[in-house]
Design a protein around this motif. Structure first.
Motif, mmCIF file in Angstrom:
data_model
loop_
_atom_site.group_PDB
_atom_site.id
_atom_site.type_symbol
_atom_site.label_atom_id
_atom_site.label_comp_id
_atom_site.label_asym_id
_atom_site.label_seq_id
_atom_site.Cartn_x
_atom_site.Cartn_y
_atom_site.Cartn_z
ATOM 1 N N GLY A 172 -11.769 31.683 6.909
ATOM 2 C CA GLY A 172 -10.645 30.751 6.886
ATOM 3 C C GLY A 172 -10.070 30.458 5.516
ATOM 4 O O GLY A 172 -9.354 29.464 5.344
ATOM 5 N N LYS A 173 -10.361 31.310 4.535
ATOM 6 C CA LYS A 173 -9.862 31.052 3.181
ATOM 7 C C LYS A 173 -8.334 31.143 3.124
ATOM 8 O O LYS A 173 -7.674 30.299 2.514
ATOM 9 N N SER A 174 -7.762 32.171 3.752
ATOM 10 C CA SER A 174 -6.300 32.333 3.742
ATOM 11 C C SER A 174 -5.610 31.171 4.450
ATOM 12 O O SER A 174 -4.567 30.681 4.002
ATOM 13 N N THR A 175 -6.194 30.735 5.544
ATOM 14 C CA THR A 175 -5.623 29.601 6.271
ATOM 15 C C THR A 175 -5.656 28.348 5.411
ATOM 16 O O THR A 175 -4.676 27.592 5.344
ATOM 17 N N LEU A 176 -6.774 28.120 4.735
ATOM 18 C CA LEU A 176 -6.890 26.946 3.864
ATOM 19 C C LEU A 176 -5.830 26.987 2.758
ATOM 20 O O LEU A 176 -5.168 25.980 2.492
ATOM 21 N N LEU A 177 -5.658 28.148 2.138
ATOM 22 C CA LEU A 177 -4.660 28.257 1.061
ATOM 23 C C LEU A 177 -3.262 27.967 1.591
ATOM 24 O O LEU A 177 -2.463 27.282 0.936
ATOM 25 N N SER A 178 -2.952 28.477 2.769
ATOM 26 C CA SER A 178 -1.615 28.269 3.328
ATOM 27 C C SER A 178 -1.364 26.803 3.671
ATOM 28 O O SER A 178 -0.236 26.324 3.624
ATOM 29 N N VAL A 179 -2.433 26.078 3.997
ATOM 30 C CA VAL A 179 -2.304 24.668 4.387
ATOM 31 C C VAL A 179 -2.128 23.765 3.168
ATOM 32 O O VAL A 179 -1.326 22.833 3.177
ATOM 33 N N VAL A 180 -2.874 24.048 2.092
ATOM 34 C CA VAL A 180 -2.861 23.133 0.945
ATOM 35 C C VAL A 180 -1.818 23.517 -0.110
ATOM 36 O O VAL A 180 -1.591 22.777 -1.061
ATOM 37 N N SER A 181 -1.184 24.687 0.044
ATOM 38 C CA SER A 181 -0.165 25.109 -0.918
ATOM 39 C C SER A 181 1.003 25.730 -0.158
ATOM 40 O O SER A 181 1.009 25.788 1.068
ATOM 41 N N LYS A 182 1.991 26.216 -0.910
ATOM 42 C CA LYS A 182 3.138 26.874 -0.290
ATOM 43 C C LYS A 182 2.958 28.393 -0.217
ATOM 44 O O LYS A 182 3.891 29.116 0.118
ATOM 45 N N ALA A 183 1.772 28.866 -0.555
ATOM 46 C CA ALA A 183 1.507 30.298 -0.435
ATOM 47 C C ALA A 183 1.545 30.706 1.028
ATOM 48 O O ALA A 183 1.229 29.908 1.918
ATOM 49 N N GLN A 184 1.933 31.953 1.285
ATOM 50 C CA GLN A 184 2.026 32.452 2.654
ATOM 51 C C GLN A 184 1.218 33.735 2.808
ATOM 52 O O GLN A 184 1.777 34.823 2.999
ATOM 53 N N PRO A 185 -0.112 33.631 2.721
ATOM 54 C CA PRO A 185 -0.936 34.828 2.869
ATOM 55 C C PRO A 185 -0.925 35.331 4.307
ATOM 56 O O PRO A 185 -0.670 34.574 5.244
ATOM 57 N N LYS A 186 -1.204 36.611 4.465
ATOM 58 C CA LYS A 186 -1.315 37.192 5.805
ATOM 59 C C LYS A 186 -2.593 36.661 6.457
ATOM 60 O O LYS A 186 -3.652 36.652 5.853
ATOM 61 N N ILE A 187 -2.477 36.184 7.676
ATOM 62 C CA ILE A 187 -3.619 35.574 8.362
ATOM 63 C C ILE A 187 -3.779 36.222 9.740
ATOM 64 O O ILE A 187 -2.828 36.335 10.497
ATOM 65 N N ALA A 188 -4.983 36.690 10.011
ATOM 66 C CA ALA A 188 -5.264 37.247 11.339
ATOM 67 C C ALA A 188 -6.766 37.172 11.578
ATOM 68 O O ALA A 188 -7.550 36.983 10.650
ATOM 69 N N ASN A 189 -7.166 37.332 12.839
ATOM 70 C CA ASN A 189 -8.561 37.162 13.203
ATOM 71 C C ASN A 189 -9.307 38.495 13.151
ATOM 72 O O ASN A 189 -9.791 39.002 14.161
ATOM 73 N N TYR A 190 -9.340 39.103 11.960
ATOM 74 C CA TYR A 190 -10.194 40.278 11.797
ATOM 75 C C TYR A 190 -10.622 40.340 10.327
ATOM 76 O O TYR A 190 -10.001 39.730 9.463
ATOM 77 N N HIS A 191 -11.679 41.077 10.075
ATOM 78 C CA HIS A 191 -12.253 41.118 8.732
ATOM 79 C C HIS A 191 -11.336 41.848 7.757
ATOM 80 O O HIS A 191 -10.631 42.781 8.107
ATOM 81 N N PHE A 192 -11.377 41.415 6.512
ATOM 82 C CA PHE A 192 -10.600 42.008 5.434
ATOM 83 C C PHE A 192 -9.107 41.921 5.678
ATOM 84 O O PHE A 192 -8.345 42.824 5.401
ATOM 85 N N VAL A 202 -1.296 24.071 -5.758
ATOM 86 C CA VAL A 202 -1.646 22.931 -4.904
ATOM 87 C C VAL A 202 -1.205 21.650 -5.605
ATOM 88 O O VAL A 202 -1.691 21.339 -6.702
ATOM 89 N N TRP A 203 -0.286 20.928 -4.982
ATOM 90 C CA TRP A 203 0.189 19.662 -5.539
ATOM 91 C C TRP A 203 -0.699 18.536 -5.012
ATOM 92 O O TRP A 203 -0.935 18.415 -3.820
ATOM 93 N N VAL A 204 -1.199 17.701 -5.925
ATOM 94 C CA VAL A 204 -2.105 16.625 -5.539
ATOM 95 C C VAL A 204 -1.399 15.281 -5.643
ATOM 96 O O VAL A 204 -1.384 14.479 -4.711
ATOM 97 N N ASP A 205 -0.819 15.039 -6.816
ATOM 98 C CA ASP A 205 -0.145 13.764 -7.073
ATOM 99 C C ASP A 205 0.818 14.004 -8.226
ATOM 100 O O ASP A 205 0.868 15.099 -8.795
ATOM 101 N N GLU A 206 1.588 12.996 -8.569
ATOM 102 C CA GLU A 206 2.537 13.130 -9.667
ATOM 103 C C GLU A 206 1.806 13.568 -10.936
ATOM 104 O O GLU A 206 0.910 12.890 -11.422
ATOM 105 N N GLY A 207 2.182 14.744 -11.452
ATOM 106 C CA GLY A 207 1.568 15.260 -12.675
ATOM 107 C C GLY A 207 0.209 15.891 -12.479
ATOM 108 O O GLY A 207 -0.434 16.291 -13.458
ATOM 109 N N VAL A 208 -0.259 15.996 -11.248
ATOM 110 C CA VAL A 208 -1.572 16.597 -10.980
ATOM 111 C C VAL A 208 -1.406 17.753 -9.992
ATOM 112 O O VAL A 208 -0.983 17.547 -8.850
ATOM 113 N N SER A 209 -1.718 18.951 -10.453
ATOM 114 C CA SER A 209 -1.660 20.134 -9.581
ATOM 115 C C SER A 209 -2.615 21.175 -10.143
ATOM 116 O O SER A 209 -3.073 21.072 -11.282
#
Length: 426
Positions: A172-192, A202-209
């Motif tokens: 679920g690494k790609s899914t996590l990245l897509s959720v917490v940032s604007k990155a759009q990695p390819k996501i599917a249910n198979y290995h590699f 990843v934007w956290v707060d004003e001035g923090v990313s």
């Protein structure tokens, strides 16, 4: 398993040669002796590396391996200088390390925005107009241009990310990245699914990313080259913090604690320094967890090792905000992303002094010339004390000073070598 992602490449680069100086004489009606007027040759083009933020791989270097800059043009009569050779600019992704292929030493870290001159073009030769003296008014010779530098180098891409996501494939690494940032990695249910690293801010707060990288799934044996192996482990080298994503759903019948230990063992085999990097554990897929006991066993295991654990479901957006805030808090006390210092020390050129130099005494100046002398002078930095001392030792070992003394040179006499003049001192 082969990957289409290229993050290491070996290339051959060659700067341009300097143009030759011209042998010419002034011809003009009613001017009896116009004298020499041969122009200088142009400087050879240099090889320059520049960062291109639109590039994310070294794929461009898979098919083209040889690069050459333009040669300088020869000088002409009427003191016309030859045109300089055109520099060749090679664009590389930010974070590319440049290594000398022979020694593997780091020459440059292309993490900033400053261009790097990888190979310098050769100096242009002097035309015969430079060599006129009161006693030699018709010099019928000029200087050839010096050759440009050439070398083999290895380009190695190491991502500039604060946080690296590690773990087995399909956790679920790609899914996590897509959720917490604007990155759009390819996501599917198979290995590699991920065949090359994806980066997201990843934007956290004003001035923090921070920058997070989804590193392709590591498998057992990766440190020996199994699966995607070293191709991707090297991308974690710069990360300040590792987020270890573990699948606790039990959907593939795996033991989360065993998976956690297996990945850390691979990291330790690849680099003990990397294994000691701070980690946060993200227990993923808790929304479809079959056995809460597996989660608690993982928690007890990692907390005993000093790692904090966050329960998340990236797909359900559960616990991700708490994870991001925990990452930001940890990063606030960690040192900045590693930038590698150059290790490369240019090698002194090999000197073949078997061919004697031409030494002449004209107009109070000792002229010393020869092909091997011009070659070594192209590599001397006369503004550097150690470089000047090396040049002095080379001339002394080759017997040049002894010959000058045998010919009658005196302290304070002027010596000219390839256009450089200095006062002789015993």
């Amino acid at each position: 398993m082969a990957s289409s992602f290229i993050d290491k490449a070996r290339i051959t680069v060659r700067a341009g040669d300097g143009g030759n100086g011209a042998i010419a004489f002034h011809r003009e009606k009613y001017v009896a002796a116009g004298g020499p007027d041969g122009g200088d040759g142009g400087r050879g083009g240099s090889i320059i590396l520049e960062v291109d933020d639109h590039m994310s791989t070294l794929m461009d270097f898979r098919y083209k391996r040889k690069y050459a800059a333009g040669n300088g043009m020869d000088g002409q009569g009427k003191r016309k200088f030859g045109r300089n050779g055109e520099d060749l600019v090679i664009r590389v992704p930010r974070g590319t390390l440049v290594r000398d292929a022979e020694t593997n030493e780091i020459m440059a870290d292309m993490s900033g925005s400053e261009p790097f001159v990888l190979c310098r073009g050769g100096r242009g030769g002097w035309g015969n107009s430079h060599f006129a003296t009161p006693t030699r008014q018709v010099p019928r010779f000029a200087k050839a241009g010096l050759p440009g530098e050439s070398r083999d180098v290895i380009l190695e891409l190491k991502l500039l990310a604060d946080v690296g996501l590690v773990g087995f494939p399909n956790v679920g690494k790609s899914t996590l990245l897509s959720v917490v940032s604007k990155a759009q990695p390819k996501i599917a249910n198979y290995h590699f699914t991920t065949l090359f690293p994806n980066l997201g801010v990843v934007w956290v707060d004003e001035g923090v990313s921070f920058v997070m990288a989804d590193i392709p799934g590591i498998i057992e044996g990766a440190s020996e080259g199994a699966g995607l192996g070293h191709d991707f482990l090297r991308h974690i080298d710069r990360c300040r913090l590792l987020v270890h994503v573990v699948d606790v759903s039990g959907s593939e019948g795996r033991d989360p604690a065993a998976d956690f230990d297996a990945i850390n063992e691979e990291l330790a085999r690849y680099s003990p320094d990397l294994a000691a990097r701070p980690q946060i554990v993200a227990a993923n897929k808790t929304d479809i967890m079959a056995s809460p006991e597996a989660l608690e066993a993982l928690r007890a295991h990692v907390e005993a090792l000093g790692y904090p654990l966050f329960e998340i479901s990236a797909a359900a957006h559960k616990g991700t905000r708490e994870l991001v805030e925990g990452i930001a808090e940890r990063l606030s006390v960690l040192p900045p992303v590693t930038v590698y210092e150059p290790e490369y020390v240019p090698r002194a050129p090999k000197v073949d002094a078997d061919t004697p130099l031409d030494i002449q005494h004209e107009g109070g100046v000792w002229l010393v010339e020869g092909p091997w002398l011009r070659r070594i002078m192209a590599n001397v930095n006369f503004g550097d004390y150690e470089s000047r001392m090396w040049f002095d030792r080379t001339l002394r070992d080759a017997g040049v000073f002894r010959r000058l003394e045998e010919m009658g040179i005196q302290d304070g006499d002027t010596v000219s070598m390839d256009g450089f003049e200095f006062e002789y001192q015993r």
